[in-house]
Design a protein around this motif. Structure first.
Motif, PDB file in Angstrom:
ATOM      1  N   UNK A  85       0.838  -1.196   0.000  1.00 22.45           N
ATOM      2  CA  UNK A  85       0.000   0.000   0.000  1.00 22.45           C
ATOM      3  C   UNK A  85       0.875   1.248   0.000  1.00 22.45           C
ATOM      4  N   UNK A  86       1.949   1.248   0.805  1.00 21.99           N
ATOM      5  CA  UNK A  86       2.871   2.381   0.831  1.00 21.99           C
ATOM      6  C   UNK A  86       3.544   2.554  -0.531  1.00 21.99           C
ATOM      7  N   UNK A  87       3.995   1.432  -1.126  1.00 25.70           N
ATOM      8  CA  UNK A  87       4.633   1.510  -2.443  1.00 25.70           C
ATOM      9  C   UNK A  87       3.679   2.050  -3.496  1.00 25.70           C
ATOM     10  N   UNK A  88       2.442   1.611  -3.460  1.00 21.16           N
ATOM     11  CA  UNK A  88       1.451   2.081  -4.437  1.00 21.16           C
ATOM     12  C   UNK A  88       1.209   3.576  -4.252  1.00 21.16           C
ATOM     13  N   UNK A  89       1.142   4.028  -2.998  1.00 19.25           N
ATOM     14  CA  UNK A  89       0.957   5.457  -2.734  1.00 19.25           C
ATOM     15  C   UNK A  89       2.134   6.258  -3.288  1.00 19.25           C
ATOM     16  N   UNK A  90       3.347   5.767  -3.070  1.00 23.78           N
ATOM     17  CA  UNK A  90       4.531   6.457  -3.584  1.00 23.78           C
ATOM     18  C   UNK A  90       4.507   6.502  -5.115  1.00 23.78           C
ATOM     19  N   UNK A  91       4.140   5.394  -5.743  1.00 17.67           N
ATOM     20  CA  UNK A  91       4.086   5.344  -7.211  1.00 17.67           C
ATOM     21  C   UNK A  91       3.044   6.337  -7.726  1.00 17.67           C
ATOM     22  N   UNK A  92       1.880   6.390  -7.074  1.00 20.67           N
ATOM     23  CA  UNK A  92       0.846   7.336  -7.506  1.00 20.67           C
ATOM     24  C   UNK A  92       1.324   8.774  -7.378  1.00 20.67           C
ATOM     25  N   UNK A  93       2.039   9.085  -6.289  1.00 21.89           N
ATOM     26  CA  UNK A  93       2.571  10.442  -6.131  1.00 21.89           C
ATOM     27  C   UNK A  93       3.599  10.743  -7.213  1.00 21.89           C
ATOM     28  N   UNK A  94       4.482   9.804  -7.491  1.00 23.37           N
ATOM     29  CA  UNK A  94       5.499  10.011  -8.522  1.00 23.37           C
ATOM     30  C   UNK A  94       4.880  10.165  -9.906  1.00 23.37           C
ATOM     31  N   UNK A  95       3.846   9.382 -10.185  1.00 22.49           N
ATOM     32  CA  UNK A  95       3.162   9.509 -11.479  1.00 22.49           C
ATOM     33  C   UNK A  95       2.514  10.885 -11.589  1.00 22.49           C
ATOM     34  N   UNK A  96       1.934  11.380 -10.490  1.00 22.60           N
ATOM     35  CA  UNK A  96       1.336  12.719 -10.503  1.00 22.60           C
ATOM     36  C   UNK A  96       2.379  13.798 -10.765  1.00 22.60           C
ATOM     37  N   UNK A  97       3.543  13.686 -10.103  1.00 19.63           N
ATOM     38  CA  UNK A  97       4.612  14.661 -10.337  1.00 19.63           C
ATOM     39  C   UNK A  97       5.126  14.587 -11.772  1.00 19.63           C
ATOM     40  N   UNK A  98       5.268  13.369 -12.279  1.00 18.24           N
ATOM     41  CA  UNK A  98       5.743  13.203 -13.657  1.00 18.24           C
ATOM     42  C   UNK A  98       4.728  13.770 -14.649  1.00 18.24           C
ATOM     43  N   UNK A  99       3.452  13.545 -14.384  1.00 19.68           N
ATOM     44  CA  UNK A  99       2.408  14.072 -15.272  1.00 19.68           C
ATOM     45  C   UNK A  99       2.413  15.593 -15.253  1.00 19.68           C
ATOM     46  N   UNK A 100       2.615  16.191 -14.086  1.00 24.56           N
ATOM     47  CA  UNK A 100       2.683  17.663 -14.001  1.00 24.56           C
ATOM     48  C   UNK A 100       3.889  18.187 -14.781  1.00 24.56           C
ATOM     49  N   UNK A 101       5.034  17.499 -14.663  1.00 24.50           N
ATOM     50  CA  UNK A 101       6.229  17.921 -15.408  1.00 24.50           C
ATOM     51  C   UNK A 101       5.994  17.791 -16.912  1.00 24.50           C
ATOM     52  N   UNK A 102       5.348  16.712 -17.331  1.00 23.27           N
ATOM     53  CA  UNK A 102       5.047  16.534 -18.762  1.00 23.27           C
ATOM     54  C   UNK A 102       4.125  17.640 -19.259  1.00 23.27           C
ATOM     55  N   UNK A 103       3.116  17.972 -18.465  1.00 27.18           N
ATOM     56  CA  UNK A 103       2.174  19.008 -18.865  1.00 27.18           C
ATOM     57  C   UNK A 103       2.891  20.350 -19.015  1.00 27.18           C
TER      58      UNK A 103
END
Length: 148
Positions: A85-103
């Protein structure tokens, strides 16, 4: 996942309870006698042969060991689930940051593309006039008819 685990634990508990309740009935019941009050006892009690009593206590000890092993296994699975659950939360946060950088990068590139597609530009030019024998340097607004 939790309901499945709860169902397994409940099923296991019911089976163990039924096995424990059925254990005295599954052995030789001819050797069990109800002694009335006053026969070397203070209260009425069932008397079981030592061999059957040892077997019953051994079965209870085995079931206790199995229950302890299952509890430890369930505890480890709970820890694994919390780690996942912790790993999934970290991955979701990283994906959000990556998506913001891409945008942000996409917006920057779109602005650059619009700027490069504009036919107007500020141009520097220079030349040499052989008749007057002088060089010329200038700056001006240019319109691009054809690009290469």
């Amino acid at each position: 996942m939790r309901e499945k685990m709860r169902g397994l634990v409940l099923t296991f508990s019911v089976v163990m309870l039924l096995l424990m309740l059925g254990t005295p009935a599954s052995s030789n019941i001819e050797e069990i006698h109800l002694r009335p009050r006053g026969y070397e006892l203070d209260t009425p009690a069932y008397i079981v042969s030592p061999r059957n009593a040892r077997d019953t206590l051994a079965l209870i000890a085995e079931q206790d060991a199995e229950l302890k092993a299952l509890r430890e296994h369930i505890t480890r699975q709970g820890e694994d689930i919390r780690a996942l659950n912790y790993d999934i939360t970290q991955i979701e946060e990283n994906v959000g940051l990556e998506r913001a950088a891409w945008t942000q990068k996409n917006a920057t590139l779109a602005k650059e593309v619009r700027r490069l597609h504009s036919p107007w530009a500020l141009g520097f030019f220079g030349g040499y006039d052989p008749i007057r024998r002088e060089g010329t340097v200038g700056m001006g607004l240019v319109f691009s008819i054809m690009r290469f």
